[in-house]
Design a protein around this motif. Structure first.
Motif, mmCIF file in Angstrom:
data_model
loop_
_atom_site.group_PDB
_atom_site.id
_atom_site.type_symbol
_atom_site.label_atom_id
_atom_site.label_comp_id
_atom_site.label_asym_id
_atom_site.label_seq_id
_atom_site.Cartn_x
_atom_site.Cartn_y
_atom_site.Cartn_z
ATOM 1 N N PRO A 192 0.802 -1.223 0.000
ATOM 2 C CA PRO A 192 0.000 0.000 0.000
ATOM 3 C C PRO A 192 0.838 1.278 0.000
ATOM 4 O O PRO A 192 0.299 2.365 -0.167
ATOM 5 C CB PRO A 192 -0.821 -0.114 1.277
ATOM 6 C CG PRO A 192 -0.038 -1.015 2.157
ATOM 7 C CD PRO A 192 0.710 -1.944 1.254
ATOM 8 N N GLY A 193 2.141 1.186 0.186
ATOM 9 C CA GLY A 193 3.031 2.346 0.186
ATOM 10 C C GLY A 193 4.471 1.903 0.024
ATOM 11 O O GLY A 193 4.793 0.719 0.141
ATOM 12 N N LYS A 194 5.349 2.884 -0.203
ATOM 13 C CA LYS A 194 6.749 2.530 -0.459
ATOM 14 C C LYS A 194 7.462 1.983 0.781
ATOM 15 O O LYS A 194 8.449 1.269 0.664
ATOM 16 C CB LYS A 194 7.512 3.723 -1.023
ATOM 17 C CG LYS A 194 7.672 4.895 -0.074
ATOM 18 C CD LYS A 194 8.453 6.029 -0.709
ATOM 19 C CE LYS A 194 8.566 7.200 0.214
ATOM 20 N NZ LYS A 194 9.776 7.230 0.973
ATOM 21 N N ASP A 195 6.965 2.291 1.983
ATOM 22 C CA ASP A 195 7.577 1.807 3.214
ATOM 23 C C ASP A 195 6.825 0.635 3.826
ATOM 24 O O ASP A 195 6.997 0.319 4.997
ATOM 25 C CB ASP A 195 7.662 2.941 4.241
ATOM 26 C CG ASP A 195 8.664 4.003 3.829
ATOM 27 O OD1 ASP A 195 9.575 3.675 3.061
ATOM 28 O OD2 ASP A 195 8.514 5.153 4.279
ATOM 29 N N ALA A 196 5.962 -0.024 3.043
ATOM 30 C CA ALA A 196 5.194 -1.167 3.535
ATOM 31 C C ALA A 196 5.870 -2.464 3.109
ATOM 32 O O ALA A 196 6.424 -2.563 2.018
ATOM 33 C CB ALA A 196 3.770 -1.109 2.991
ATOM 34 N N ILE A 197 5.834 -3.449 4.007
ATOM 35 C CA ILE A 197 6.414 -4.761 3.717
ATOM 36 C C ILE A 197 5.604 -5.816 4.472
ATOM 37 O O ILE A 197 5.057 -5.538 5.543
ATOM 38 C CB ILE A 197 7.912 -4.816 4.118
ATOM 39 C CG1 ILE A 197 8.558 -6.098 3.627
ATOM 40 C CG2 ILE A 197 8.086 -4.625 5.601
ATOM 41 C CD1 ILE A 197 10.076 -6.111 3.732
ATOM 42 N N LEU A 198 5.525 -7.000 3.917
ATOM 43 C CA LEU A 198 4.908 -8.114 4.625
ATOM 44 C C LEU A 198 5.891 -8.630 5.667
ATOM 45 O O LEU A 198 7.076 -8.820 5.377
ATOM 46 C CB LEU A 198 4.541 -9.234 3.648
ATOM 47 C CG LEU A 198 3.415 -8.929 2.670
ATOM 48 C CD1 LEU A 198 3.295 -10.044 1.632
ATOM 49 C CD2 LEU A 198 2.103 -8.754 3.406
ATOM 50 N N LEU A 199 5.417 -8.867 6.870
ATOM 51 C CA LEU A 199 6.290 -9.349 7.939
ATOM 52 C C LEU A 199 6.931 -10.680 7.558
ATOM 53 O O LEU A 199 8.083 -10.948 7.905
ATOM 54 C CB LEU A 199 5.499 -9.489 9.244
ATOM 55 C CG LEU A 199 6.296 -9.699 10.510
ATOM 56 C CD1 LEU A 199 7.320 -8.585 10.710
ATOM 57 C CD2 LEU A 199 5.390 -9.805 11.712
#
Length: 174
Positions: A26-33
């Protein structure tokens, strides 16, 4: 024919929008854990934050404040060991260099959800660890057997004046 296919595609996007977008952050600083392989956390540093206030990267939660104050962990490394039921319910193994008097107890990795608290996407850099610092046998020999703060404070709740009044009352009753 192409129109019918396009209409079916649009309907499926309207009915199941999460299916089409679930693999896109959803954004450039989002990641799946689940894609985070390891974390290196440092004492006296805060996490990054987006929706909530930052938290300490390392936070000792017990078993007592006295034990937590005896040794402050400088660096902790946590490794992703896979998951149990849900791919985003990651199991972590955390280690830190400790004096022989201490050992790590339970460790809980806490991360900020990107859009909300239940979001499977997390904010990069938002993870912290709450851990328990325990005494080893060597620690109990060196520092004595330390009780939980709650149990030790309940013995001193009355204070010296309260104890005199209590025992005076008990003697008067007898």
């Amino acid at each position: 024919m192409y129109t019918l296919l396009l209409i079916q595609l649009l309907i499926s996007l309207l009915v199941f929008p999460h299916a089409a977008l679930s693999d896109r952050p959803p954004g450039k600083d989002a990641i799946l854990l689940s894609r985070v392989r390891s974390l290196t956390l440092r004492g006296n540093r805060l996490t990054t934050s987006r929706r909530v206030s930052p938290i300490p990267q390392l936070k000792c939660t017990g078993p007592s404040k006295r034990i937590c104050n005896m040794y402050e962990i400088d660096t902790m490394r946590c490794t992703n060991e896979g998951y149990d039921y849900d791919e985003e319910d990651v199991q972590w193994t955390c280690t830190a260099s400790l004096p022989r008097e201490f050992k790590l107890g339970a460790t809980d990795v806490i991360c900020e959800g990107y859009r909300n608290a239940d979001d499977k996407w997390i904010l990069k850099g938002s993870c912290g660890v709450e851990y328990r610092l325990l005494l080893t046998e060597a620690g109990e020999e060196k520092f004595g057997h330390l009780r939980n703060e709650r149990s030790s404070s309940s013995n001193d709740e009355l204070g010296p004046v309260g104890k005199v009044i209590f025992f005076g009352f008990m003697i008067a009753v007898f």
